[in-house]
Write a protein that holds these residues in place. Sequence first.
Motif, PDB file in Angstrom:
ATOM      1  N   GLU A   1      36.541  49.384  35.156  1.00 42.52           N
ATOM      2  CA  GLU A   1      35.339  48.988  35.897  1.00 42.52           C
ATOM      3  C   GLU A   1      34.774  50.155  36.697  1.00 42.52           C
ATOM      4  OE1 GLU A   1      35.883  45.470  38.317  1.00 42.52           O
ATOM      5  OE2 GLU A   1      37.545  44.854  37.034  1.00 42.52           O
ATOM      6  N   VAL A   2      35.674  50.967  37.243  1.00 42.58           N
ATOM      7  CA  VAL A   2      35.284  52.096  38.085  1.00 42.58           C
ATOM      8  C   VAL A   2      36.056  53.324  37.637  1.00 42.58           C
ATOM      9  CG1 VAL A   2      35.296  53.039  40.437  1.00 42.58           C
ATOM     10  CG2 VAL A   2      34.771  50.613  40.075  1.00 42.58           C
TER      11      VAL A   2
ATOM     12  N   ASP B   1      26.199  54.131  37.726  1.00 47.44           N
ATOM     13  CA  ASP B   1      26.868  53.056  38.456  1.00 47.44           C
ATOM     14  C   ASP B   1      28.369  53.052  38.171  1.00 47.44           C
ATOM     15  OD1 ASP B   1      24.500  52.216  39.542  1.00 47.44           O
ATOM     16  OD2 ASP B   1      24.239  50.504  38.182  1.00 47.44           O
ATOM     17  N   ASP B   2      29.157  52.897  39.235  1.00 43.22           N
ATOM     18  CA  ASP B   2      30.619  52.766  39.165  1.00 43.22           C
ATOM     19  C   ASP B   2      31.325  54.071  38.812  1.00 43.22           C
ATOM     20  OD1 ASP B   2      30.407  50.011  39.747  1.00 43.22           O
ATOM     21  OD2 ASP B   2      30.158  49.534  37.633  1.00 43.22           O
TER      22      ASP B   2
ATOM     23  N   ARG C   1      33.942  47.188  46.762  1.00 42.71           N
ATOM     24  CA  ARG C   1      33.218  46.776  45.554  1.00 42.71           C
ATOM     25  C   ARG C   1      34.064  45.829  44.721  1.00 42.71           C
ATOM     26  NH1 ARG C   1      29.474  50.638  42.020  1.00 42.71           N
ATOM     27  NH2 ARG C   1      28.327  50.237  43.926  1.00 42.71           N
ATOM     28  N   LEU C   2      35.330  46.164  44.562  1.00 36.14           N
ATOM     29  CA  LEU C   2      36.200  45.293  43.777  1.00 36.14           C
ATOM     30  C   LEU C   2      36.382  43.934  44.452  1.00 36.14           C
ATOM     31  CD1 LEU C   2      38.977  47.834  42.710  1.00 36.14           C
ATOM     32  CD2 LEU C   2      37.000  47.094  41.392  1.00 36.14           C
TER      33      LEU C   2
ATOM     34  N   GLY D   1      33.818  41.320  43.884  1.00 35.63           N
ATOM     35  CA  GLY D   1      33.774  40.684  42.580  1.00 35.63           C
ATOM     36  C   GLY D   1      32.775  41.279  41.631  1.00 35.63           C
ATOM     37  N   ASP D   2      32.369  42.536  41.869  1.00 35.34           N
ATOM     38  CA  ASP D   2      31.420  43.198  40.971  1.00 35.34           C
ATOM     39  C   ASP D   2      32.190  43.702  39.752  1.00 35.34           C
ATOM     40  OD1 ASP D   2      29.397  44.553  39.760  1.00 35.34           O
ATOM     41  OD2 ASP D   2      29.270  46.154  41.249  1.00 35.34           O
ATOM     42  N   ASP D   3      32.465  42.794  38.795  1.00 39.40           N
ATOM     43  CA  ASP D   3      33.277  43.114  37.633  1.00 39.40           C
ATOM     44  C   ASP D   3      32.384  43.502  36.474  1.00 39.40           C
ATOM     45  OD1 ASP D   3      34.944  43.244  35.483  1.00 39.40           O
ATOM     46  OD2 ASP D   3      36.050  41.411  35.953  1.00 39.40           O
ATOM     47  N   SER D   4      32.379  44.780  36.135  1.00 40.77           N
ATOM     48  CA  SER D   4      31.490  45.254  35.079  1.00 40.77           C
ATOM     49  C   SER D   4      31.924  44.790  33.696  1.00 40.77           C
ATOM     50  CB  SER D   4      31.413  46.788  35.112  1.00 40.77           C
ATOM     51  OG  SER D   4      32.670  47.352  34.835  1.00 40.77           O
TER      52      SER D   4
END
Length: 617
Positions: free
Chosen positions: A215-216, A394-395, A434-435, A438-441
Amino acid sequence: MESSHWTAAGASPESTDRERVGRDDYETVERRVLVVGAGAAGARTAIELVEQGVDPEDLLVVGKRGHGDAHTTWARGGINGALGTHDPEDDWTVHAADTLNEGHHVNDPGKVETVTKRMPALLRELDEWGMAFSRTEDGEIDQRYFGAQSFRRTAFAGDHTGESLLDTLVERAQDLAIPYREDLFVSDLVTDGDRVLGAAAVDIDSGEFVAVDAEVVVLAAGGYTSLYSRHSSRDDENTGDGPALAYRAGADLLDMEFVQFHPTGMVGARYGDEWDGRLVTEAVRGEGGRLYNAEGERFMERYSPDQMELDARDVVARAIAKEIAEGRGTDSGGVYLDISHRDRDFIEERLPRMYERFADLSVDMAEQPVEVAPTAHYGMGGVVVDDVGETAVDDLYAIGETMAGVHGANRLGGNSLAETIAFGEVTGQAVAERLAAGDDSRGGGDTGAAEDRAADLHARVGAHFADLAALSDSDGTHDPEALLDEVRESLWTHAGILREGEGLAAALDELDDIRERAADLAVGDRTDRSFEFALDLGFALTVAEAILRGALERAESRGAHVRTDYPETDPDWRRSVVIGRDSVGAMRVDTAPVGTPSEAVQEALDAGYELDYHQLE
């Protein structure tokens, strides 16, 4: 053979029609966060993530070599923080002012303040974690003078500060059970054009391909000074991986022309090629070491009678270079650095690694000088990031020597380790938030979105791995290591301590020629060093072009960037050079304004604090 064009430009599904490598032919690892880089910046980020509540099993830290074997260990002299151990009048605002002055006021003031505000507490935290700081008689963390610093604020562990720092961080990371993977060379970042999806890598021990679905991604992969023929790093580190990976992923680069040449690198003709350019720590001068030319003159009296050997690194490096160029250097092409006026016990206690190194080379520092000359040491430029280290992708984050902004046109000695720790904490906190939000890409609970994302990731890594498979065992004409050495020689000749427009333009032409030959490489299998050199060459071509284009654009002299055809500092050039991609994928050069310091830091600047070198006499 098929073209090994990847080394010159990078591969993507749009740039190759080669059949993709199938998913069964490479390993896939899923993590929420991938940290690329095994040094202090990467370790401190991972530690902060766990301390902020992220499950260690959601992380992976990867490095090209063994755990704890990173360039951090070569930062020997110290780490800055305004503790005021000896000089209670010091504080973070004076530290910030010294950093801005040393950076010739093209630093990002906000990033400078982020580092200088946080460092006193972070030094105490390292102390609590067991770092082996040198101590005063009262048991406090000791601090020494470093060049261009108004007060003694460089904390240290003898002359092995970076090694002790990384040992402390690795032990802390192991206590927190943070997963780490060795010998993994990240060759490309995978994006969908807007955000990062993960990374493609090669296990350089087994030759296996590895895709990391993340995700990151945090790039803490070091800088780019090994792209010079004379440099203070080992040859297989600081090869531009971080900036090149970020640029290829869609991030911009900033101020790449600002390359610091440390005044005191070992002189190979005297000590052997394996030691050529290796750092003789600034701590030698910080503890009273003196510079002499071959005629016995203490020449810094001519160049900087007030700050002498502890003037800014760019000032001292140019002074040494001038002494050598005008015929006052040694037969080996250096000058003398002498600390023999200090007691032997003092030298052995304060500079143990330097003393041991030269003793092994049959030089007794307590009795005789050592020979030194300038060496490429640190890239002040890097990836454009925001206040918490995130790039325009992003990320995707970049920290440590991979990022730009803190150091401006010239880095204050002792600030490199400080930056790694401070932004490791800042970025770790930001990613954890960010994690937690709940910003789950990967698509969260949306099965369709998650499947689309995974398909996109594997399509892209499959194409990239196909190019790498074609690169390995390729029966071409040119040796990648030899071409990499040509890049290094060109940069040293044309973009070294002194630059001028015609030489920079000539270097760009030389780079074009090297790039053409890089499309026809002779490379062994994926466990062979030639394969790694081919990957390094790809990064080098990207980063070297950014250095040259930035240096050509900046038509002035400022800090470590000296144009002999534009010898003055131009107030209108108090701005940054930004390197991005144009609409057809070529390098685009722009400029961007520089911010202004806070009121508190401006007051410190106005107060005019300055090092009084003669306290050391």
